[in-house]
Write an enzyme that holds these catalytic residues in place. Structure first.
Site, PDB file in Angstrom:
ATOM      1  N   TYR A  55       0.812  -1.214   0.000  1.00  0.00           N
ATOM      2  CA  TYR A  55       0.000   0.000   0.000  1.00  0.00           C
ATOM      3  C   TYR A  55       0.848   1.267   0.000  1.00  0.00           C
ATOM      4  CZ  TYR A  55      -4.123  -2.854   0.424  1.00  0.00           C
ATOM      5  OH  TYR A  55      -5.110  -3.768   0.172  1.00  0.00           O
ATOM      6  N   ARG A  58       1.395   1.871  -3.628  1.00  0.00           N
ATOM      7  CA  ARG A  58       0.173   2.385  -4.259  1.00  0.00           C
ATOM      8  C   ARG A  58      -0.051   3.850  -3.878  1.00  0.00           C
ATOM      9  NH1 ARG A  58      -5.170  -0.567  -3.923  1.00  0.00           N
ATOM     10  NH2 ARG A  58      -5.423   0.474  -5.927  1.00  0.00           N
ATOM     11  N   GLN A  88     -15.594   3.545  -5.550  1.00  0.00           N
ATOM     12  CA  GLN A  88     -14.910   2.330  -5.111  1.00  0.00           C
ATOM     13  C   GLN A  88     -13.401   2.551  -5.060  1.00  0.00           C
ATOM     14  OE1 GLN A  88     -17.456   0.270  -8.331  1.00  0.00           O
ATOM     15  NE2 GLN A  88     -16.775  -1.422  -7.056  1.00  0.00           N
ATOM     16  N   ASN A  89     -12.954   3.690  -5.571  1.00  0.00           N
ATOM     17  CA  ASN A  89     -11.521   3.979  -5.631  1.00  0.00           C
ATOM     18  C   ASN A  89     -11.005   4.469  -4.283  1.00  0.00           C
ATOM     19  OD1 ASN A  89     -11.731   3.361  -8.334  1.00  0.00           O
ATOM     20  ND2 ASN A  89     -11.939   5.498  -8.958  1.00  0.00           N
ATOM     21  N   VAL A  90      -9.751   4.180  -4.014  1.00  0.00           N
ATOM     22  CA  VAL A  90      -9.148   4.595  -2.747  1.00  0.00           C
ATOM     23  C   VAL A  90      -8.209   5.794  -2.934  1.00  0.00           C
ATOM     24  CG1 VAL A  90      -9.369   2.335  -1.657  1.00  0.00           C
ATOM     25  CG2 VAL A  90      -7.310   2.844  -2.974  1.00  0.00           C
ATOM     26  N   HIS A 106     -14.522   1.941  -0.157  1.00  0.00           N
ATOM     27  CA  HIS A 106     -13.454   0.976   0.137  1.00  0.00           C
ATOM     28  C   HIS A 106     -12.277   1.583   0.880  1.00  0.00           C
ATOM     29  CE1 HIS A 106     -15.149  -1.507  -3.456  1.00  0.00           C
ATOM     30  NE2 HIS A 106     -15.860  -1.624  -2.361  1.00  0.00           N
ATOM     31  N   GLY A 172     -16.748   3.731 -15.137  1.00  0.00           N
ATOM     32  CA  GLY A 172     -15.459   3.087 -14.886  1.00  0.00           C
ATOM     33  C   GLY A 172     -15.492   1.890 -13.964  1.00  0.00           C
ATOM     34  N   THR A 173     -16.637   1.213 -13.872  1.00  0.00           N
ATOM     35  CA  THR A 173     -16.702   0.022 -13.028  1.00  0.00           C
ATOM     36  C   THR A 173     -17.469  -1.081 -13.738  1.00  0.00           C
ATOM     37  OG1 THR A 173     -17.529  -0.929 -10.955  1.00  0.00           O
ATOM     38  CG2 THR A 173     -18.690   1.001 -11.798  1.00  0.00           C
ATOM     39  N   SER A 174     -17.040  -2.309 -13.539  1.00  0.00           N
ATOM     40  CA  SER A 174     -17.650  -3.461 -14.196  1.00  0.00           C
ATOM     41  C   SER A 174     -18.871  -3.981 -13.449  1.00  0.00           C
ATOM     42  CB  SER A 174     -16.619  -4.590 -14.320  1.00  0.00           C
ATOM     43  OG  SER A 174     -16.181  -4.989 -13.023  1.00  0.00           O
TER      44      SER A 174
END
Length: 231
Positions: A55, A58, A88-90, A106, A172-174
């Site tokens: 992390y 990242r 959902q992005n961090v 998240h 941008g998300t599946s």
């Protein structure tokens, strides 16, 4: 006059244009790591050093990246609309672009939390959480990330906002990660719903959902003109 409410569910695809590797990207930072080794409480207990290094890398990468046109369009829409972003992005690219209301489902890379009390959350100076850095209870600080098997504390807030949307946008998300993917089920029937992505999600979509098959920045330019033309 009350502004129309735009609620956005964003995923890795919106940050990919800024250079942030997507989850399980073939050339990404997840490579060579079993997901549970770096994204689960069990992995943390097994090898804290590995998880911290993962992390920290990242976090360093995210700090070197900049918001892109898609982030900026969403921020600019606040001039005309009441915008809530559920991500959902961090990373913090939405905030750095100027968005004022962002819910991180998240967690956030820029923060650390206590290893024994997840409600104790601290800003990180720089890009590292170092060994020996502890919370006020004496526990080693860990990334402020919601790992597999952990509850999603912000989900109730996200559901409330989805339930009052006039416009609901997925970008941008599946729609493969739950519980976030289930937010669509809480959107009012009368709300206008859009998906912007290069590939149509493998998800049972309602007939009234408009799919824009473009990358985030291009799709949001088109969507901006559609929405503003209706206001």
């Amino acid at each position: 006059m009350n502004k129309k409410k735009l609620v956005v569910l964003s995923g890795a695809g919106i940050s990919q244009e800024s250079g942030i590797k997507t989850f399980r990207d073939s050339n990404g930072l997840w490579e060579n790591h079993d997901i549970l080794e770096v994204a689960s409480p069990e992995g943390w207990r097994k090898n804290q050093k590995l998880v911290q290094e993962f992390y920290n890398k990242r976090r360093k990468q995210a700090q070197e990246c900049q918001p892109n046109e898609a982030h900026r369009i969403l921020a600019n829409l606040e001039e005309q609309m009441d915008v809530t972003i559920i991500t959902q992005n961090v990373d913090d690219l939405h905030e750095r672009a100027g968005s004022s209301q962002v819910i991180h489902l998240h967690g956030e890379l820029s923060k650390a939390q206590s290893g024994i009390n997840p409600e104790l959350i601290y800003p990180i100076k720089g890009w590292e959480i170092k060994e020996g850095e502890c919370c006020e209870l004496g526990s080693q600080l860990r990334p402020h990330i919601v790992w597999f098997g952990e509850p999603v504390p912000k989900m109730d807030d996200a559901i409330q906002f989805a339930g009052i949307a006039d416009y609901f946008l997925v970008v941008g998300t599946s729609l493969q990660v739950y519980p976030a993917a289930g937010l669509i089920n809480y959107v009012p029937n009368e709300a206008k719903k859009f998906i912007v992505d290069l590939q149509k999600p493998n998800y049972h979509l309602s007939n009234d959902m408009i799919f824009i098959e473009k990358k985030a920045s291009e799709g949001l330019k088109l969507l901006e003109s559609i929405i503003l033309g209706e206001l």
